[in-house]
Design a protein around this motif. Structure first.
Motif, PDB file in Angstrom:
ATOM      1  N   SER A   1       0.884  -1.265   0.021  1.00 49.53           N
ATOM      2  CA  SER A   1       0.037   0.059   0.119  1.00 49.53           C
ATOM      3  C   SER A   1       0.771   1.301   0.069  1.00 49.53           C
ATOM      4  CB  SER A   1      -0.689   0.029   1.117  1.00 49.53           C
ATOM      5  OG  SER A   1      -0.100   0.102   2.382  1.00 49.53           O
ATOM      6  N   HIS A   2       0.387   2.353  -0.411  1.00 48.37           N
ATOM      7  CA  HIS A   2       1.048   3.685  -0.522  1.00 48.37           C
ATOM      8  C   HIS A   2       1.181   4.265   0.706  1.00 48.37           C
ATOM      9  CE1 HIS A   2       0.922   4.085  -5.020  1.00 48.37           C
ATOM     10  NE2 HIS A   2      -0.082   3.266  -4.759  1.00 48.37           N
ATOM     11  N   VAL A   3       2.096   5.028   0.988  1.00 49.45           N
ATOM     12  CA  VAL A   3       1.978   6.105   2.256  1.00 49.45           C
ATOM     13  C   VAL A   3       1.931   7.385   1.895  1.00 49.45           C
ATOM     14  CG1 VAL A   3       3.594   6.669   4.278  1.00 49.45           C
ATOM     15  CG2 VAL A   3       3.651   4.279   3.462  1.00 49.45           C
ATOM     16  N   TRP A   4       0.668   7.966   2.017  1.00 48.12           N
ATOM     17  CA  TRP A   4       0.351   9.253   1.621  1.00 48.12           C
ATOM     18  C   TRP A   4       0.905  10.562   2.294  1.00 48.12           C
ATOM     19  CZ3 TRP A   4      -0.781   8.591  -3.108  1.00 48.12           C
ATOM     20  CH2 TRP A   4      -1.721   7.292  -3.470  1.00 48.12           C
ATOM     21  N   VAL A   5       1.545  11.373   1.939  1.00 48.48           N
ATOM     22  CA  VAL A   5       2.053  12.521   2.502  1.00 48.48           C
ATOM     23  C   VAL A   5       1.527  13.828   1.720  1.00 48.48           C
ATOM     24  CG1 VAL A   5       4.259  11.533   3.339  1.00 48.48           C
ATOM     25  CG2 VAL A   5       4.157  12.707   1.003  1.00 48.48           C
ATOM     26  N   VAL A   6       1.476  14.906   2.410  1.00 44.81           N
ATOM     27  CA  VAL A   6       0.821  16.148   1.709  1.00 44.81           C
ATOM     28  C   VAL A   6       2.139  17.254   1.704  1.00 44.81           C
ATOM     29  CG1 VAL A   6      -0.876  17.968   1.855  1.00 44.81           C
ATOM     30  CG2 VAL A   6      -1.233  15.658   2.664  1.00 44.81           C
ATOM     31  N   ALA A   7       2.205  17.766   0.966  1.00 39.81           N
ATOM     32  CA  ALA A   7       3.124  19.218   0.676  1.00 39.81           C
ATOM     33  C   ALA A   7       2.194  20.191   1.087  1.00 39.81           C
ATOM     34  CB  ALA A   7       3.516  19.196  -0.823  1.00 39.81           C
ATOM     35  N   ALA A   8       2.580  20.891   2.057  1.00 39.76           N
ATOM     36  CA  ALA A   8       1.631  21.897   2.617  1.00 39.76           C
ATOM     37  C   ALA A   8       2.270  23.052   2.557  1.00 39.76           C
ATOM     38  CB  ALA A   8       1.237  21.416   4.145  1.00 39.76           C
ATOM     39  N   GLU A   9       1.520  24.387   2.915  1.00 41.90           N
ATOM     40  CA  GLU A   9       1.843  25.736   3.039  1.00 41.90           C
ATOM     41  C   GLU A   9       1.168  25.961   4.231  1.00 41.90           C
ATOM     42  OE1 GLU A   9       0.335  29.068   0.546  1.00 41.90           O
ATOM     43  OE2 GLU A   9       1.994  28.346  -0.645  1.00 41.90           O
ATOM     44  N   VAL A  10       2.084  26.394   5.273  1.00 43.36           N
ATOM     45  CA  VAL A  10       1.788  26.874   6.578  1.00 43.36           C
ATOM     46  C   VAL A  10       2.210  28.259   6.732  1.00 43.36           C
ATOM     47  CG1 VAL A  10       1.665  26.332   8.809  1.00 43.36           C
ATOM     48  CG2 VAL A  10       1.934  24.687   7.161  1.00 43.36           C
ATOM     49  N   GLU A  11       1.349  29.175   7.299  1.00 44.40           N
ATOM     50  CA  GLU A  11       1.569  30.707   7.535  1.00 44.40           C
ATOM     51  C   GLU A  11       2.220  30.565   8.987  1.00 44.40           C
ATOM     52  OE1 GLU A  11      -0.321  34.875   7.820  1.00 44.40           O
ATOM     53  OE2 GLU A  11      -1.111  33.625   6.337  1.00 44.40           O
ATOM     54  N   VAL A  12       3.183  30.912   9.231  1.00 41.30           N
ATOM     55  CA  VAL A  12       3.846  31.037  10.502  1.00 41.30           C
ATOM     56  C   VAL A  12       4.591  32.459  10.940  1.00 41.30           C
ATOM     57  CG1 VAL A  12       4.746  28.576  10.715  1.00 41.30           C
ATOM     58  CG2 VAL A  12       6.291  30.228   9.645  1.00 41.30           C
ATOM     59  N   THR A  13       4.856  32.626  12.119  1.00 43.98           N
ATOM     60  CA  THR A  13       5.542  33.848  12.829  1.00 43.98           C
ATOM     61  C   THR A  13       6.903  33.861  12.438  1.00 43.98           C
ATOM     62  OG1 THR A  13       5.920  32.938  14.936  1.00 43.98           O
ATOM     63  CG2 THR A  13       3.647  33.888  14.771  1.00 43.98           C
ATOM     64  N   PRO A  14       7.384  34.835  12.374  1.00 44.45           N
ATOM     65  CA  PRO A  14       9.020  34.994  12.262  1.00 44.45           C
ATOM     66  C   PRO A  14       9.825  34.019  13.062  1.00 44.45           C
ATOM     67  CG  PRO A  14       7.915  37.236  12.331  1.00 44.45           C
ATOM     68  CD  PRO A  14       7.003  36.303  12.576  1.00 44.45           C
TER      69      PRO A  14
ATOM     70  N   LYS B   1       4.754   8.794  -0.472  1.00 42.49           N
ATOM     71  CA  LYS B   1       6.242   9.103   0.048  1.00 42.49           C
ATOM     72  C   LYS B   1       7.099   7.985  -0.625  1.00 42.49           C
ATOM     73  CE  LYS B   1       8.619   9.540   4.371  1.00 42.49           C
ATOM     74  NZ  LYS B   1       8.480   9.237   5.874  1.00 42.49           N
ATOM     75  N   GLY B   2       6.651   6.656  -1.107  1.00 42.25           N
ATOM     76  CA  GLY B   2       7.527   5.967  -1.595  1.00 42.25           C
ATOM     77  C   GLY B   2       7.776   5.992  -3.176  1.00 42.25           C
ATOM     78  N   CYS B   3       6.657   5.961  -3.746  1.00 43.49           N
ATOM     79  CA  CYS B   3       6.745   6.241  -5.265  1.00 43.49           C
ATOM     80  C   CYS B   3       6.828   7.596  -5.917  1.00 43.49           C
ATOM     81  CB  CYS B   3       5.811   5.252  -6.004  1.00 43.49           C
ATOM     82  SG  CYS B   3       4.179   5.749  -5.759  1.00 43.49           S
ATOM     83  N   ARG B   4       6.662   8.507  -5.099  1.00 45.60           N
ATOM     84  CA  ARG B   4       6.324  10.055  -5.595  1.00 45.60           C
ATOM     85  C   ARG B   4       5.428  10.425  -6.415  1.00 45.60           C
ATOM     86  NH1 ARG B   4      10.472  13.002  -1.982  1.00 45.60           N
ATOM     87  NH2 ARG B   4      11.516  11.137  -1.157  1.00 45.60           N
ATOM     88  N   ARG B   5       4.315   9.488  -6.541  1.00 44.30           N
ATOM     89  CA  ARG B   5       3.357   9.895  -7.488  1.00 44.30           C
ATOM     90  C   ARG B   5       2.152  10.475  -6.939  1.00 44.30           C
ATOM     91  NH1 ARG B   5       3.126   4.853 -11.226  1.00 44.30           N
ATOM     92  NH2 ARG B   5       2.066   6.469 -12.705  1.00 44.30           N
ATOM     93  N   PRO B   6       1.567  11.391  -7.751  1.00 46.73           N
ATOM     94  CA  PRO B   6       0.264  11.944  -7.280  1.00 46.73           C
ATOM     95  C   PRO B   6      -0.707  10.938  -6.974  1.00 46.73           C
ATOM     96  CG  PRO B   6       0.956  13.096  -9.362  1.00 46.73           C
ATOM     97  CD  PRO B   6       1.723  11.780  -9.148  1.00 46.73           C
TER      98      PRO B   6
END
Length: 141
Positions: free
Chosen positions: A32-45, A73-78
């Motif tokens: 089975s695939h191991v799913w990961v999310v590329a995310a955009e998070v707003e943070v303080t300085p 995460k393994g095969c790096r495919r969408p």
């Protein structure tokens, strides 16, 4: 004529009982695939500085995170390309390393310009005292 006698209650196919579903699950590899999310998070300085130094940070509870991309995460495919399929990295990882590594591409010999003339030079000594005196193996001053 020869007679073959078998014991009563013996199993001709073998004496091993059928494996339980838990044992079958242990034997079968997890593809089975191991799913990961590329995310955009707003943070303080302050958190940005910590994340840059450590490579990680803690997000606050209830913080909204925008997902840029979901991939394996393994095969790096969408996610939408490979959902419902086995992870190809766990089956065969050649797609990540550029194919079969036992065959090497031939080196390309540069083609000189049309008006160029090849002039043979002298032999360069790269080892021994002559190389040291000639400056090949030591840095220039």
């Amino acid at each position: 004529m020869t007679e073959t006698k078998t014991l009563e209650g013996s199993d001709p196919a073998g004496s091993m009982p059928d494996p339980s579903p838990a044992e079958r699950a242990r034997e079968a590899p997890d593809l089975s695939h191991v799913w990961v999310v590329a995310a955009e998070v707003e943070v303080t300085p302050r958190i940005a500085k910590t994340a840059d130094y450590r490579g990680s940070f803690k997000a606050s509870a209830g913080q909204r995170i925008d997902a840029l991309e979901v991939y394996c995460k393994g095969c790096r495919r969408p996610y939408d390309e490979v959902t419902g399929q086995d992870c190809s990295a766990k089956v065969d990882n050649r797609h990540l390393i550029g194919g079969n590594q036992s065959t090497r591409a031939k080196r390309k010999i540069p083609v000189p310009p049309r008006n160029a003339r090849v002039v043979p030079g002298g032999r360069i000594q790269r080892r021994g005292i002559e190389a040291y005196v000639g400056g090949v193996s030591r840095p220039a001053r």
